[in-house]
Design an enzyme around this catalytic site. Sequence first.
Site, mmCIF file in Angstrom:
data_model
loop_
_atom_site.group_PDB
_atom_site.id
_atom_site.type_symbol
_atom_site.label_atom_id
_atom_site.label_comp_id
_atom_site.label_asym_id
_atom_site.label_seq_id
_atom_site.Cartn_x
_atom_site.Cartn_y
_atom_site.Cartn_z
ATOM 1 N N CYS A 62 -0.389 4.095 2.196
ATOM 2 C CA CYS A 62 -0.235 3.880 3.644
ATOM 3 C C CYS A 62 1.215 4.062 4.063
ATOM 4 C CB CYS A 62 -0.650 2.469 4.063
ATOM 5 S SG CYS A 62 -2.125 1.845 3.288
ATOM 6 N N ASP A 63 2.149 3.520 3.273
ATOM 7 C CA ASP A 63 3.543 3.407 3.737
ATOM 8 C C ASP A 63 4.526 4.315 3.002
ATOM 9 O OD1 ASP A 63 2.629 1.399 5.405
ATOM 10 O OD2 ASP A 63 3.002 -0.176 3.927
ATOM 11 N N CYS B 25 0.838 -1.204 0.000
ATOM 12 C CA CYS B 25 0.000 0.000 0.000
ATOM 13 C C CYS B 25 0.872 1.253 0.000
ATOM 14 C CB CYS B 25 -0.913 -0.018 1.232
ATOM 15 S SG CYS B 25 -1.935 1.455 1.360
#
Length: 305
Positions: free
Chosen positions: A135-136, A132
Amino acid sequence: MLDVIIIGSGPAGLAAAIYAMRAGLQTLVIEKQPMSGGQILNTVDVDNYPGLPGIGGFELGMNFHQHAQKLGAQFVTAEVTAIEAATEKEKVVVTTGQNYTCRTIVLAMGATHRMLGVPGEEALRGMGVSYCATCDGAFFRGKTVAVIGGGDVALEDALFLARGCEKVYLIHRRDTFRGARSLQQKVFDTLNIEVIWDSVVESIEGEGMVQLLQLRNKRTGQQSALSVQGVFIAVGISPDTDMVRELVDCDENGYICADETCETSVPGIFAAGDLRTKPLRQIVTAAADGANAITSAENYLYHCD
Ligand code: NAP
């Protein structure tokens, strides 16, 4: 007894909830996590949802949710562990919380990312291996990363990561991308994205953190090592249908067999969104499925009465 239980709260489930409320059906949406939206929560810019150019995935998910809520849809957070469809008129949805009885069910659990399946992937997951980018990605600001895949998600991830990373390698196993042409052009125009064509990752290596990718060129057979600090795997999705594979007919990849009516092999159970057999998996087609599934459910309820 409820008229319809909708399992899942991505675009398909939430569109189904909106249509069900407007049809006056007693409706419950069961969502695994209290954050509606499904896969679009991880999409930075949604550039192809009609009328809302460039809207953020998170914002669009929230809009869907608020729309369903405004119409009075009820939500519960629980994991569905089984469905008992003993009779045509009554079905039981078993969850980690309580059990619910209903007359029809819309399966809208969506799909999740696929793994690459190479050595090092599992061991270095969370230590440089990610699925992701939104997200990261922030952890890799100023660093060099690779994205694996050639679909919409890989192209979007590469573009997103290029905003903060020093260098992004986009590694694809063929010499043409599957993703949208508009995204391809943006990728080609972005100076810090380098495409590595015709290549596969054979292993991911590193002491505690990702350090190297071992690559193989599929045309020449040549092997090479690429130094990166992160690797984002975007090689497609698998449907979240494990729970229903014994209940409804699925194809060899686990997608629930259903046409545009969203009817499954079990009367009164409908499948909407990315988990259904279909040629195009987009937010707009998932939302369309939600509408079709409820229309089919209404017809079913009408003929059952
Ligand atoms: P996808 O379209 O299935 O693409 C997967 C990519 O990964 C393909 O390029 C594939 O290569 C490659 N791949 C698969 N297995 C691999 C392996 N073992 N090793 C190396 N490469 C591998 O998946 P996606 O990009 O995750 O998108 C999923 C669905 O969501 C698609 O239908 C997409 O259109 C949709 N989507 C919609 C939106 C939107 O509505 N705005 C946004 C994002 C995604 P090949 O090309 O060689 O098969």
